[in-house]
Design a protein around this motif. Structure first.
Motif, PDB file in Angstrom:
ATOM      1  N   SER A 184     -55.092  16.410 -17.428  1.00 40.40           N
ATOM      2  CA  SER A 184     -53.706  16.023 -17.669  1.00 40.40           C
ATOM      3  C   SER A 184     -53.484  14.536 -17.549  1.00 40.40           C
ATOM      4  O   SER A 184     -52.415  14.039 -17.868  1.00 40.40           O
ATOM      5  N   GLN A 185     -54.486  13.801 -17.070  1.00 40.30           N
ATOM      6  CA  GLN A 185     -54.341  12.364 -16.939  1.00 40.30           C
ATOM      7  C   GLN A 185     -54.509  11.692 -18.292  1.00 40.30           C
ATOM      8  O   GLN A 185     -55.284  12.124 -19.139  1.00 40.30           O
ATOM      9  N   ILE A 186     -53.803  10.595 -18.492  1.00 45.61           N
ATOM     10  CA  ILE A 186     -53.836   9.886 -19.761  1.00 45.61           C
ATOM     11  C   ILE A 186     -54.975   8.882 -19.757  1.00 45.61           C
ATOM     12  O   ILE A 186     -55.110   8.070 -18.853  1.00 45.61           O
ATOM     13  N   SER A 187     -55.787   8.933 -20.782  1.00 45.62           N
ATOM     14  CA  SER A 187     -56.924   8.025 -20.880  1.00 45.62           C
ATOM     15  C   SER A 187     -56.514   6.734 -21.560  1.00 45.62           C
ATOM     16  O   SER A 187     -55.693   6.721 -22.472  1.00 45.62           O
ATOM     17  N   ARG A 188     -57.106   5.638 -21.112  1.00 44.45           N
ATOM     18  CA  ARG A 188     -56.807   4.342 -21.718  1.00 44.45           C
ATOM     19  C   ARG A 188     -57.451   4.209 -23.082  1.00 44.45           C
ATOM     20  O   ARG A 188     -57.003   3.432 -23.910  1.00 44.45           O
ATOM     21  N   THR A 189     -58.542   4.943 -23.325  1.00 44.71           N
ATOM     22  CA  THR A 189     -59.309   4.747 -24.544  1.00 44.71           C
ATOM     23  C   THR A 189     -59.057   5.811 -25.597  1.00 44.71           C
ATOM     24  O   THR A 189     -59.512   5.681 -26.720  1.00 44.71           O
ATOM     25  N   PHE A 191     -56.925   8.322 -28.287  1.00 50.19           N
ATOM     26  CA  PHE A 191     -55.872   8.084 -29.255  1.00 50.19           C
ATOM     27  C   PHE A 191     -54.542   8.620 -28.742  1.00 50.19           C
ATOM     28  O   PHE A 191     -54.485   9.610 -28.016  1.00 50.19           O
ATOM     29  N   VAL A 192     -53.469   7.974 -29.179  1.00 49.82           N
ATOM     30  CA  VAL A 192     -52.139   8.379 -28.730  1.00 49.82           C
ATOM     31  C   VAL A 192     -51.834   9.803 -29.165  1.00 49.82           C
ATOM     32  O   VAL A 192     -51.263  10.595 -28.419  1.00 49.82           O
ATOM     33  N   THR A 193     -52.218  10.172 -30.384  1.00 54.34           N
ATOM     34  CA  THR A 193     -51.935  11.530 -30.864  1.00 54.34           C
ATOM     35  C   THR A 193     -52.639  12.574 -30.013  1.00 54.34           C
ATOM     36  O   THR A 193     -52.089  13.644 -29.740  1.00 54.34           O
ATOM     37  N   ASP A 194     -53.866  12.289 -29.587  1.00 57.25           N
ATOM     38  CA  ASP A 194     -54.581  13.227 -28.717  1.00 57.25           C
ATOM     39  C   ASP A 194     -53.883  13.359 -27.374  1.00 57.25           C
ATOM     40  O   ASP A 194     -53.762  14.456 -26.825  1.00 57.25           O
ATOM     41  N   ASP A 195     -53.425  12.223 -26.828  1.00 60.89           N
ATOM     42  CA  ASP A 195     -52.722  12.253 -25.544  1.00 60.89           C
ATOM     43  C   ASP A 195     -51.436  13.065 -25.640  1.00 60.89           C
ATOM     44  O   ASP A 195     -51.107  13.845 -24.746  1.00 60.89           O
ATOM     45  N   SER A 199     -50.607  16.495 -23.708  1.00 57.15           N
ATOM     46  CA  SER A 199     -49.454  16.491 -22.814  1.00 57.15           C
ATOM     47  C   SER A 199     -48.506  17.643 -23.121  1.00 57.15           C
ATOM     48  O   SER A 199     -47.982  18.290 -22.220  1.00 57.15           O
ATOM     49  N   ILE A 200     -48.272  17.917 -24.401  1.00 52.83           N
ATOM     50  CA  ILE A 200     -47.378  19.014 -24.773  1.00 52.83           C
ATOM     51  C   ILE A 200     -47.953  20.347 -24.308  1.00 52.83           C
ATOM     52  O   ILE A 200     -47.242  21.222 -23.806  1.00 52.83           O
ATOM     53  N   THR A 201     -49.257  20.525 -24.451  1.00 49.85           N
ATOM     54  CA  THR A 201     -49.902  21.763 -24.024  1.00 49.85           C
ATOM     55  C   THR A 201     -49.759  21.981 -22.527  1.00 49.85           C
ATOM     56  O   THR A 201     -49.571  23.101 -22.048  1.00 49.85           O
ATOM     57  N   HIS A 202     -49.819  20.880 -21.772  1.00 51.37           N
ATOM     58  CA  HIS A 202     -49.805  20.970 -20.309  1.00 51.37           C
ATOM     59  C   HIS A 202     -48.396  21.016 -19.726  1.00 51.37           C
ATOM     60  O   HIS A 202     -48.194  21.464 -18.602  1.00 51.37           O
ATOM     61  N   SER A 203     -47.403  20.569 -20.484  1.00 52.34           N
ATOM     62  CA  SER A 203     -46.087  20.300 -19.908  1.00 52.34           C
ATOM     63  C   SER A 203     -45.298  21.553 -19.560  1.00 52.34           C
ATOM     64  O   SER A 203     -44.581  21.581 -18.566  1.00 52.34           O
ATOM     65  N   MET A 204     -45.416  22.619 -20.359  1.00 50.06           N
ATOM     66  CA  MET A 204     -44.571  23.783 -20.145  1.00 50.06           C
ATOM     67  C   MET A 204     -44.864  24.466 -18.813  1.00 50.06           C
ATOM     68  O   MET A 204     -43.953  24.783 -18.048  1.00 50.06           O
ATOM     69  N   VAL A 364     -46.515   8.783 -23.993  1.00 45.70           N
ATOM     70  CA  VAL A 364     -47.370   9.811 -24.594  1.00 45.70           C
ATOM     71  C   VAL A 364     -47.315  11.124 -23.822  1.00 45.70           C
ATOM     72  O   VAL A 364     -47.999  12.080 -24.184  1.00 45.70           O
ATOM     73  N   GLU A 365     -46.508  11.194 -22.758  1.00 40.30           N
ATOM     74  CA  GLU A 365     -46.343  12.435 -22.006  1.00 40.30           C
ATOM     75  C   GLU A 365     -45.020  13.074 -22.419  1.00 40.30           C
ATOM     76  O   GLU A 365     -43.944  12.570 -22.092  1.00 40.30           O
ATOM     77  N   ALA A 366     -45.126  14.180 -23.134  1.00 33.79           N
ATOM     78  CA  ALA A 366     -43.926  14.800 -23.704  1.00 33.79           C
ATOM     79  C   ALA A 366     -42.920  15.194 -22.627  1.00 33.79           C
ATOM     80  O   ALA A 366     -41.716  14.930 -22.752  1.00 33.79           O
ATOM     81  N   ARG A 367     -43.399  15.814 -21.561  1.00 32.42           N
ATOM     82  CA  ARG A 367     -42.490  16.271 -20.510  1.00 32.42           C
ATOM     83  C   ARG A 367     -41.784  15.099 -19.835  1.00 32.42           C
ATOM     84  O   ARG A 367     -40.574  15.120 -19.621  1.00 32.42           O
ATOM     85  N   THR A 368     -42.550  14.057 -19.506  1.00 30.07           N
ATOM     86  CA  THR A 368     -41.967  12.903 -18.819  1.00 30.07           C
ATOM     87  C   THR A 368     -40.925  12.217 -19.683  1.00 30.07           C
ATOM     88  O   THR A 368     -39.823  11.888 -19.222  1.00 30.07           O
TER      89      THR A 368
END
Length: 469
Positions: A184-189, A191-195, A199-204, A364-368
């Protein structure tokens, strides 16, 4: 039984080591061997303290070899639940004395024993025992007589002990065990679309767990919960540069204390969402510490101005905004406005990059992003933080584009001119003269580029000058 055979072998080793200089230890070891043969299980050893007394006696001699043997045997007894809880205080006193010895092997054995105590049924349950066990780790961490290896081990031991303590708090208070998984952590390297997709998958699921955690707020703490609260308060005080009254430690590195705090904030969300006492400490002490540490209107000196400390502050702020904005609305609004303001200030490049990484994580975190928009932009009483964040990021992007548009043609022209000049002057006047002429041209070009940089960014951008290209 293998365990009993190993203990007898250890007792024989102690007897042989103490034969010449410590006859009392030798006699006690031989007596313990005879006693051990009449016992058949670890539970019987726990009820009969003769075996434990023997190992403590070996440690009390303060001989390095006997201490190492004694501590190793203590570890085996504790691991096999062959020690009664009533003996813990005496064991901790022995470990405290050994922590003051200068031998590195003894110090390592002491830290290993502390960790085994936290992992076993002998886990400290009283405030005094808990404070003493944790204090041993911190004293070895800060002692000038400790080697770097011992300090690293002490830091790791303390961190593991803290994790075990808060795991017990979650269990004792009957809270859901929610930990932020690495996925669930966002990677610096990445792609934004992957993040965003991840994030959407994890947020619910995360959202439902947090909401259910807030639905059942508890006001009364168990004994274990009170221990965790005391530890949290002391860690906050140490991170602020103060002293720990409960742990009886005058000071530790603020970076270390803040690192432990950041670990707790990110991994034990249900504790702060469900327990009123923890929420109050988070709101009034932790947030106050972070607000003070985020200040950029004054020159920050010492440890608080170092990149590592600033990075931990920003990560802690990000955790609070991401995980606790539902009930820390005012605090999160202050944090967000401060972060957005930092993007426009004349601060070191590394500081601005750290802030931009935090803002990118929110984007890039949908829930946040949804929570921030609902809590702030859709509330007429709050600041439009999402709107301001987007404007700040857009301003930075447009500034970079303008800067590159202005400087790139000039850079290519100057590079072409330098190469041409160097080649022609080498042929006519020799290498040394050509080198001097090119250096003068580079200096002039650097001055022009600096002027263009000031027009674009409003401050010096030395990292883009030709001397570093």
């Amino acid at each position: 039984m293998a365990f009993m055979a190993v203990l007898e072998s250890d007792l024989r080793a102690l007897s042989a080591e103490a034969r010449r200089r410590y006859p009392a230890v030798k006699d006690a070891a031989e007596h313990a061997i005879l006693k051990l043969r009449s016992l058949s299980s670890p539970s019987e050893i726990a009820q009969n303290e003769d075996i434990l007394r023997m190992f403590l006696m070996a440690c009390d001699v303060k001989s390095v070899k006997l201490s190492v043997l004694g501590l190793s045997c203590l570890q085996k007894l504790i691991s096999h639940d062959a020690v009664s809880s009533s003996s813990l205080k005496e064991i901790l006193c022995t470990l405290k004395d050994h922590a003051e010895m200068t031998d590195e092997t003894v110090q390592h054995k002491t830290l290993q024993t502390i960790l085994i105590i936290f992992q076993s049924k002998l886990h400290p349950e009283s405030e005094d025992n808990m404070a003493q066990a944790l204090g041993i780790c911190l004293r070895l961490l800060e002692s000038s007589r400790s080697s770097d290896n011992v300090r690293n081990t002490a830091a790791a031991t303390f961190r593991q002990a803290v994790a075990l303590i808060f795991d017990n708090v979650v269990s004792a208070e009957s809270l859901p065990a929610i930990k932020i998984s690495p996925s669930s952590q966002i990677s610096r390297t990445s792609f934004v679309t992957d993040d965003v997709s991840r994030s959407i998958t994890h947020s619910m699921s995360l959202e439902s767990e947090f909401v259910s955690g807030r639905a059942a707020v508890q006001g009364t703490l168990t004994k274990t919960g009170k221990l965790g609260l005391r530890l949290l308060e002391d860690l906050t005080a140490l991170a602020a540069g103060g002293s720990a009254t409960w742990l009886r430690v005058m000071a530790v590195q603020r970076t270390f204390a803040l690192d432990i705090l950041e670990f707790i904030l990110s991994n034990y969300t249900p504790i702060f969402c469900s327990l009123v006492s923890y929420e109050q400490v988070l709101r009034h002490q932790v947030c106050s510490l972070l607000m003070t540490s985020l200040r950029t209107n004054v020159e920050v000196e010492g440890e608080a101005g170092e990149p590592t400390f600033r990075r931990l502050v920003l990560r802690s702020v990000a955790h609070i905004i991401r995980l606790y904005s539902l009930f820390l609305v005012t605090e999160c609004e202050v944090f967000l406005n401060t972060l957005i303001k930092v993007t426009c200030l004349d601060l070191p490049l590394w500081h601005r990059i750290l802030v931009l990484e935090v803002l990118r994580g929110f984007c890039v975190e949908a829930r946040t992003l949804r929570l921030l928009f609902q809590n702030f932009d859709m509330d007429p009483n709050n600041t439009n933080v999402v709107e301001n964040m987007v404007k700040a990021l857009a301003r930075i992007i447009s500034t970079i584009q303008v800067f590159l548009f202005i400087t790139l043609p000039f850079f290519l022209y100057l590079l072409h001119l330098i190469i041409s000049l160097f080649c022609s002057h080498v042929a006519q006047y020799g290498f040394d003269f050509a080198r001097v002429m090119c250096i003068e041209l580079i200096t002039e070009g650097e001055s022009v580029l600096e002027v263009l940089s000031n027009l674009a960014f409003g401050h010096d951008r030395h990292d883009l000058t030709f001397s570093r290209i």
